[in-house]
Scaffold this active site. Sequence first.
Site, PDB file in Angstrom:
ATOM      1  N   ASP A 100      99.245  44.062  -0.738  1.00 33.26           N
ATOM      2  CA  ASP A 100      98.833  45.425  -1.016  1.00 33.26           C
ATOM      3  C   ASP A 100     100.031  46.344  -0.845  1.00 33.26           C
ATOM      4  O   ASP A 100     100.739  46.253   0.158  1.00 33.26           O
ATOM      5  CB  ASP A 100      97.738  45.839  -0.025  1.00 33.26           C
ATOM      6  CG  ASP A 100      96.547  46.435  -0.714  1.00 33.26           C
ATOM      7  OD1 ASP A 100      96.723  47.461  -1.383  1.00 33.26           O
ATOM      8  OD2 ASP A 100      95.439  45.886  -0.584  1.00 33.26           O
ATOM      9  N   ASP A 204      97.733  50.297  -4.222  1.00 36.79           N
ATOM     10  CA  ASP A 204      96.663  51.138  -3.697  1.00 36.79           C
ATOM     11  C   ASP A 204      96.698  52.549  -4.299  1.00 36.79           C
ATOM     12  O   ASP A 204      97.760  53.171  -4.357  1.00 36.79           O
ATOM     13  CB  ASP A 204      96.851  51.227  -2.177  1.00 36.79           C
ATOM     14  CG  ASP A 204      95.676  51.847  -1.461  1.00 36.79           C
ATOM     15  OD1 ASP A 204      94.599  51.248  -1.465  1.00 36.79           O
ATOM     16  OD2 ASP A 204      95.847  52.949  -0.900  1.00 36.79           O
ATOM     17  N   GLU A 258      95.275  49.953  -8.420  1.00 43.13           N
ATOM     18  CA  GLU A 258      93.962  50.530  -8.155  1.00 43.13           C
ATOM     19  C   GLU A 258      94.006  51.953  -8.685  1.00 43.13           C
ATOM     20  O   GLU A 258      94.803  52.767  -8.223  1.00 43.13           O
ATOM     21  CB  GLU A 258      93.653  50.546  -6.660  1.00 43.13           C
ATOM     22  CG  GLU A 258      92.229  51.033  -6.418  1.00 43.13           C
ATOM     23  CD  GLU A 258      91.988  51.588  -5.019  1.00 43.13           C
ATOM     24  OE1 GLU A 258      90.842  51.524  -4.562  1.00 43.13           O
ATOM     25  OE2 GLU A 258      92.936  52.093  -4.400  1.00 43.13           O
ATOM     26  N   HIS A 330      86.933  45.085  -0.678  1.00 41.92           N
ATOM     27  CA  HIS A 330      86.731  45.547   0.701  1.00 41.92           C
ATOM     28  C   HIS A 330      86.165  46.963   0.778  1.00 41.92           C
ATOM     29  O   HIS A 330      85.881  47.442   1.864  1.00 41.92           O
ATOM     30  CB  HIS A 330      88.062  45.470   1.436  1.00 41.92           C
ATOM     31  CG  HIS A 330      89.073  46.399   0.842  1.00 41.92           C
ATOM     32  ND1 HIS A 330      89.594  46.194  -0.435  1.00 41.92           N
ATOM     33  CD2 HIS A 330      89.616  47.561   1.282  1.00 41.92           C
ATOM     34  CE1 HIS A 330      90.415  47.187  -0.721  1.00 41.92           C
ATOM     35  NE2 HIS A 330      90.453  48.021   0.296  1.00 41.92           N
ATOM     36  N   ASP A 331      86.049  47.662  -0.356  1.00 43.35           N
ATOM     37  CA  ASP A 331      85.526  49.035  -0.363  1.00 43.35           C
ATOM     38  C   ASP A 331      84.106  49.113  -0.908  1.00 43.35           C
ATOM     39  O   ASP A 331      83.575  50.212  -1.078  1.00 43.35           O
ATOM     40  CB  ASP A 331      86.397  49.937  -1.252  1.00 43.35           C
ATOM     41  CG  ASP A 331      87.800  50.109  -0.717  1.00 43.35           C
ATOM     42  OD1 ASP A 331      87.985  50.042   0.506  1.00 43.35           O
ATOM     43  OD2 ASP A 331      88.721  50.309  -1.538  1.00 43.35           O
TER      44      ASP A 331
HETATM   45  C1  GLC Z   1      92.101  52.409  -1.417  1.00 45.97           C
HETATM   46  C2  GLC Z   1      91.743  51.270  -0.530  1.00 45.97           C
HETATM   47  C3  GLC Z   1      90.869  51.773   0.567  1.00 45.97           C
HETATM   48  C4  GLC Z   1      91.616  52.819   1.342  1.00 45.97           C
HETATM   49  C5  GLC Z   1      92.168  53.904   0.442  1.00 45.97           C
HETATM   50  C6  GLC Z   1      93.222  54.691   1.145  1.00 45.97           C
HETATM   51  O1  GLC Z   1      91.014  52.928  -2.080  1.00 45.97           O
HETATM   52  O2  GLC Z   1      91.173  50.232  -1.259  1.00 45.97           O
HETATM   53  O3  GLC Z   1      90.425  50.753   1.416  1.00 45.97           O
HETATM   54  O4  GLC Z   1      90.779  53.393   2.298  1.00 45.97           O
HETATM   55  O5  GLC Z   1      92.779  53.388  -0.697  1.00 45.97           O
HETATM   56  O6  GLC Z   1      94.363  53.899   1.333  1.00 45.97           O
END
Ligand code: GLC
Length: 558
Positions: A100, A204, A258, A330-331
């Site tokens: 990540d 991320d 992401e 994980h979200d």
């Molecule tokens: C992304 C991650 C998440 C995190 C956020 C801030 O959305 O997947 O888990 O809380 O970024 O880093």
Amino acid sequence: MEIKRAWYKEMSFYQIWPRSFKDSNGDGIGDLGGILEKLDYIKSLNVDGIWFSPLYVSPNNDYGYDIADYKNINSEYGTLEDMKKVINEAHKRGLKIIMDLVINHTSNEHYWFKEARKSVDNPYHNYYIWRKGRGKDGKKAPNNWKSNFPGSAWEYVPECDEYYLHIFDVGQPDLNMDNPAVREEIKGIIRFWLDLGIDGFREDVINYISKVEGLPNGFPLPVMTGMEKYINGPHLFEYLQEFNEVYNEYPEVMTVGEVLLVNEKKMLEFIGEDNQVLKTMFNFEQLEGDCIKASWAHTHFMLPKLKKIYEKWQRALYGKGWNTLFLENHDQPRIINRYGDVNYRTESGKLLATMYIMQSGNPYIYQGQEIGMLNLELPNIESYPDVNSQTFYKAFRKFGFSDKFAMKRVHYSARDNARTPVQWDSTKNAGFTTGEPWFTVNPNYQEINVEKEEQNPDSILNCYRKLLKIRKENDVLIYGDFTLYYRNSKKWFVYSREFEGKKALIICNFTNKEIKAKVPKEFDLSKGTLLMSTYIDHNELSGNTYIAKPYEARVYLF
Ligand code: GLC
Ligand code: CA
């Protein structure tokens, strides 16, 4: 439509959220030792790579997404030496590793930020985004932006008499990507890990990194006010291009961004094959089958809506850029609770697996998804460790909703649902740890665990293995064009794939009933090969159809 073959298009990934994967030393926290123990298991799923959620040094305000040292491993998980071993052992098994890359923000415990907050003259001050307060006394935040975790996006620091921007938690100050020194640091981090032998990154919230100049007020919303001023910002493409130059120094780097709130057209500006600055991006619309934008605003599950979303993306990207396929991470809450049926956990779990993996794109499987793990219901908000669950709960209460209502939302939507320890077997703590687990093990672990799934040839786990195997063996399932049938049906999700003279037909029964299968006229099932059914004891064909079992999915090859 021409489609180019490429190594990365053929890959599938398993995502590990390390804290809850497997504990090897009895401290109740998953670690690299545990990952090492399970590499053969991961390989057995027929995936080609692993994405690790952050393993770096972090105070865990946001469980690793707040990084205090990018070039070292959190001691809870092990050492850099352990990480090298994991990389090495994964490579021996033909598994690539992606890490990540969290660069929109750091932790407030990162050295850069500790320096930055000392004074406005500190050399690191300009690594972050600072502004004076508004109003006569300067006590008002610099603008109206709100955090993605409900609350303000600004925090005051008396030493500087300024506020810093944090689009996430107060412990996650946003980096100032407009500062070339920051971009040099990022490139250094990318090189550090690629030199160590990893194969790429999941990036991320990568489309947040460039903010509109002057940080103007945003359109007022209950959460995320200001988002149109920092999502897909003015210099995003330029910065990604700069990072891409580093990737190009290495062979075969996998990247997946992401990105939130990106339509197909926008996405192609970044992943389009002629101007690619990232290989792929996650499209979150595929998780909107039961909600408006995010699972916190949930609706009931709507199959026609989901089908149209898939069709739109399959069509828009085909031959132009490469898609990603996922149902969990994980979200996100567990998918069987969302798109499936907990009363038919196994059947609907296999159906959903088939429905998405047989489409065009890189499939991602989140830990526990392959055994059909489910959401968790805890009695009160105090039992939920995630800062996002806490802030959403508070926001609901602030808007006048009852505790009961807010808790119902938390039960459905909390990210904690995905973060309970992986259920390995039916022994104490699901075999996750010999000590006290850091977070509640789902009480259903004696029913749902890897060991049980291994023993049953018709399990969800064995279905994932089969799907990933047939995807590898049949180019049409990787490169094939996508056609949707029965678009408005609330019962059927039927689509075909076509490539170099081969066709595949995927027929998914989204009901809990035995019903006669709907087969598009142009297909003669008796002339096809049944590559798989999600039931070993499925019904025989009768004419050009069959009686589908509850939630049965089939894949035919022609
Ligand atoms: C992304 C991650 C998440 C995190 C956020 C801030 O959305 O997947 O888990 O809380 O970024 O880093
Ligand atoms: Ca441990």
